[in-house]
Design an enzyme around this catalytic site. Structure first.
Site, mmCIF file in Angstrom:
data_model
loop_
_atom_site.group_PDB
_atom_site.id
_atom_site.type_symbol
_atom_site.label_atom_id
_atom_site.label_comp_id
_atom_site.label_asym_id
_atom_site.label_seq_id
_atom_site.Cartn_x
_atom_site.Cartn_y
_atom_site.Cartn_z
ATOM 1 N N SER A 1 -29.339 21.508 -85.922
ATOM 2 C CA SER A 1 -30.619 21.681 -86.636
ATOM 3 C C SER A 1 -31.734 22.116 -85.678
ATOM 4 O O SER A 1 -32.624 22.884 -86.064
ATOM 5 C CB SER A 1 -31.007 20.410 -87.393
ATOM 6 O OG SER A 1 -31.365 19.373 -86.510
ATOM 7 N N LEU B 1 -24.482 18.138 -67.533
ATOM 8 C CA LEU B 1 -24.400 19.334 -66.691
ATOM 9 C C LEU B 1 -24.659 18.884 -65.255
ATOM 10 O O LEU B 1 -25.584 18.121 -64.996
ATOM 11 C CB LEU B 1 -25.432 20.355 -67.139
ATOM 12 C CG LEU B 1 -25.197 20.944 -68.533
ATOM 13 C CD1 LEU B 1 -26.399 21.758 -68.983
ATOM 14 C CD2 LEU B 1 -23.934 21.793 -68.570
ATOM 15 N N ASN C 1 -34.167 20.301 -72.425
ATOM 16 C CA ASN C 1 -33.459 19.451 -73.382
ATOM 17 C C ASN C 1 -34.474 18.787 -74.298
ATOM 18 O O ASN C 1 -35.612 18.533 -73.900
ATOM 19 C CB ASN C 1 -32.662 18.366 -72.644
ATOM 20 C CG ASN C 1 -31.861 17.488 -73.594
ATOM 21 O OD1 ASN C 1 -31.280 17.984 -74.570
ATOM 22 N ND2 ASN C 1 -31.826 16.188 -73.343
ATOM 23 N N HIS D 1 -34.951 15.282 -76.515
ATOM 24 C CA HIS D 1 -34.372 13.936 -76.579
ATOM 25 C C HIS D 1 -35.138 13.105 -77.617
ATOM 26 O O HIS D 1 -36.379 13.138 -77.625
ATOM 27 C CB HIS D 1 -34.440 13.269 -75.194
ATOM 28 C CG HIS D 1 -33.820 11.917 -75.189
ATOM 29 N ND1 HIS D 1 -32.450 11.730 -75.139
ATOM 30 C CD2 HIS D 1 -34.369 10.687 -75.276
ATOM 31 C CE1 HIS D 1 -32.195 10.436 -75.179
ATOM 32 N NE2 HIS D 1 -33.336 9.779 -75.264
ATOM 33 N N GLU E 1 -29.412 14.165 -63.250
ATOM 34 C CA GLU E 1 -29.552 12.774 -63.692
ATOM 35 C C GLU E 1 -29.878 12.764 -65.194
ATOM 36 O O GLU E 1 -30.793 13.482 -65.634
ATOM 37 C CB GLU E 1 -30.694 12.122 -62.901
ATOM 38 C CG GLU E 1 -30.624 10.610 -62.874
ATOM 39 C CD GLU E 1 -31.878 10.003 -62.258
ATOM 40 O OE1 GLU E 1 -32.219 8.874 -62.607
ATOM 41 O OE2 GLU E 1 -32.511 10.699 -61.433
ATOM 42 N N GLU F 1 -38.873 16.737 -83.645
ATOM 43 C CA GLU F 1 -38.079 17.546 -82.694
ATOM 44 C C GLU F 1 -38.192 19.019 -83.073
ATOM 45 O O GLU F 1 -38.405 19.883 -82.216
ATOM 46 C CB GLU F 1 -36.604 17.136 -82.737
ATOM 47 C CG GLU F 1 -36.332 15.746 -82.186
ATOM 48 C CD GLU F 1 -34.840 15.442 -82.114
ATOM 49 O OE1 GLU F 1 -34.058 16.316 -81.708
ATOM 50 O OE2 GLU F 1 -34.458 14.320 -82.486
HETATM 51 C C1 GRF Z 1 -31.062 15.504 -81.812
HETATM 52 O O1 GRF Z 1 -31.561 14.276 -82.264
HETATM 53 C C2 GRF Z 1 -31.325 15.671 -80.329
HETATM 54 O O2 GRF Z 1 -32.532 15.132 -79.924
HETATM 55 C C3 GRF Z 1 -30.201 14.888 -79.731
HETATM 56 O O3 GRF Z 1 -29.078 15.182 -80.546
HETATM 57 C C4 GRF Z 1 -29.526 15.526 -81.851
HETATM 58 C C5 GRF Z 1 -29.000 16.884 -82.150
HETATM 59 O O4 GRF Z 1 -29.247 17.272 -83.475
HETATM 60 N N1 GRF Z 1 -30.025 15.224 -78.333
HETATM 61 P P1 GRF Z 1 -29.008 18.772 -83.930
HETATM 62 O O5 GRF Z 1 -27.573 19.135 -83.540
HETATM 63 O O6 GRF Z 1 -30.010 19.634 -83.229
HETATM 64 O O7 GRF Z 1 -29.195 18.747 -85.410
#
Ligand code: GRF
Length: 213
Positions: free
Chosen positions: A21, A101, A115, A117, A151, A182
């Site tokens: 997503s 990675l 990334n 998170h 890390e 996100e």
């Molecule tokens: C998201 O919550 C992201 O923050 C985490 O994994 C999930 C991935 O969701 N690392 P998607 O595959 O982008 O829908």
């Protein structure tokens, strides 16, 4: 990527492991002109990731690179670096990519691996961020976009957004509320990096001072 002012769309690679997503949110930002980038390649370590199918539907090149096929993190990193360099990728965006990675990969793309998170780092790194936030009883959680270093979830922070935790939240309701943020924050943070005018000062990602000349 540091401080580059880009006039042409930056070739991105998005790394996924599942539903994708955030990948779609990036794709939508590109299509809407909010992100001066082009998704050159989508890579998944799982061949059945739903995000791969979406990418193919969009005409984006995809690559399944199962981690089981490689004897070590270094060997996987090398294969990934080779695939990305061969396609001219300049910026790498992890979006639900559930593999570590290593230094080999991070060194190949200095300050160019991001990334997203689902917590306010450094609280709750790792794969169970929303569940741990609920279990801990925090009243505010959120989203962090950060540079990737070897890390786990510990690189310099580019953007964060807070999300309230409600008394009646479950894992699902909290995760859903965080995911909405996100999708908003990640493309904005990527564009901020592409736009340049920043530097990494220790752990801090800061805006360069405006020149007086
Ligand atoms: C998201 O919550 C992201 O923050 C985490 O994994 C999930 C991935 O969701 N690392 P998607 O595959 O982008 O829908």
């Amino acid at each position: 990527m540091a401080n580059a002012v880009e006039n042409t769309p930056v070739p991105l690679c998005v790394l996924i492991s599942g539903r994708g997503s955030n990948l779609r949110a990036i794709g939508e930002a590109v299509a809407a002109g909010r992100l001066r980038a082009v998704i050159r390649l989508v890579v998944s370590n799982r061949a059945d990731a739903a995000g791969l199918e979406w990418s193919r539907g969009q005409g984006i090149e995809t690559l399944a690179l199962p981690h089981q096929d490689y004897p070590s993190v270094e060997a996987y990193d090398e294969a990934l670096v080779q695939a990305l360099k061969a396609r001219g990728v300049r910026l790498v965006c992890l979006a639900g990519f559930m593999r570590i990675l290593g230094p080999v990969f991070c060194k190949a793309f200095p300050q160019a691996v991001l990334n997203v998170h689902p917590s306010l780092l450094p609280s709750f790194p790792g794969a169970a961020a929303q569940a741990e936030a609920l279990a801990h009883g925090v009243k505010v959680s959120g989203v962090t976009v950060h540079f990737v270093t070897p890390e786990l979830d510990a690189g310099p922070i580019i953007m964060q957004a807070a999300v309230p935790v409600r008394d009646d939240d479950t894992y699902e309701t909290l995760s859903t509320r965080i995911l909405v943020e996100e999708h908003r924050v990640y493309p904005e943070a990527i564009q901020r990096i592409i736009a340049g005018g920043w530097r990494v000062d220790g752990r801090r990602v800061v805006t360069n001072p405006v020149s007086e000349t």
